[in-house]
Design an enzyme around this catalytic site. Structure first.
Site, PDB file in Angstrom:
ATOM      1  N   ASP A  48      -2.836  -9.203  22.973  1.00  0.00           N
ATOM      2  CA  ASP A  48      -2.481 -10.142  21.906  1.00  0.00           C
ATOM      3  C   ASP A  48      -1.835 -11.389  22.497  1.00  0.00           C
ATOM      4  OD1 ASP A  48      -1.873 -10.706  18.940  1.00  0.00           O
ATOM      5  OD2 ASP A  48       0.118 -10.761  19.844  1.00  0.00           O
ATOM      6  N   GLU A 120      -8.390  -6.705  21.315  1.00  0.00           N
ATOM      7  CA  GLU A 120      -7.220  -7.225  22.019  1.00  0.00           C
ATOM      8  C   GLU A 120      -6.842  -6.323  23.187  1.00  0.00           C
ATOM      9  OE1 GLU A 120      -4.705  -9.870  18.844  1.00  0.00           O
ATOM     10  OE2 GLU A 120      -4.352  -7.702  18.816  1.00  0.00           O
TER      11      GLU A 120
END
Length: 225
Positions: A48, A120
């Protein structure tokens, strides 16, 4: 299967265990009675941050005359859960995920929250395996084709709320996860949005991000937006 996924990503892992780690969902770990550290949640945390850095750098240089507020909204529209899930579906990422049987039977391979988190996680794995330039290449190969149109297609309620609040205040909206329910692989989160100590809205979602977006949406409705 890992070879096919690597071909789709355009990246070959030197440490294949990182790729396996990235596609291992918490439901699989729970069902197999493995250590919680073997799920992809920590890699998702890293990915992320890497994604936000790479997209911020890309947008900064791609749109040299765009003001900060518009850059923030454009980034939010690119890295939001629906956008990530759509890219994951394009990679057919759901086919490669290691899920618990219960999660798989409940359509986990098509859930936005699971797909976006797994993508992610893969970014985090590529970063650990090959470094920043390699993960930048992987990320931009996926995001550059949608950079111009995604901001028009995806509503980011948190950014909209922030824009409205900043008309009269320098204080930003605050988000708090006030409730977590369900087993580790099927959690439901309740988020609360507030501003200057006043609760503006609450929302529920299958991930913290979607819960916060839902809370922001309720806040906007309360403000008549």
């Amino acid at each position: 299967m890992s070879d096919e996924l690597q071909t789709r990503l355009g990246y070959t892992f030197k440490r294949h265990n990182l790729l396996r780690h990235a596609i291992t969902h918490a439901s699989f770990v729970h069902e197999q009675k493995l250590s919680t550290s073997e799920s992809n949640e920590r890699l998702e945390f890293l990915g992320d941050a890497v994604l936000e850095l790479c997209i911020s750098d890309f947008l900064y240089h791609r749109y040299p005359d765009m003001p900060e507020g518009d850059l923030t909204k454009r980034r939010a529209s690119l890295v939001c859960e629906p956008s990530l899930a759509g890219l994951a579906r394009g990679l057919k990422l759901g086919n490669f995920l290691l899920l618990g049987q219960g999660e798989a039977q409940e359509g986990g391979r098509e859930k936005d929250s699971i797909l976006s988190d797994a993508l992610e996680s893969i970014f985090g794995a590529v970063f650990l395996d090959g470094g920043l330039e390699e993960v930048r290449h992987v990320i931009l190969s996926l995001f550059e084709p949608i950079a111009d149109k995604s901001a028009k297609q995806v509503k980011d309620h948190k950014s909209t709320l922030q824009e409205i609040l900043q008309r009269n205040s320098h204080e930003t909206a605050a988000y708090e996860i006030i409730r977590e329910e369900g087993p580790p692989h099927l959690k439901t989160f309740t988020a609360q949005a507030s501003h200057q100590g006043k609760i503006l809205g609450t929302g529920v979602g299958g991930s913290k991000k979607t819960a916060e977006q839902a809370a922001a949406k309720m806040a906007l409705e309360g403000l008549g937006v």
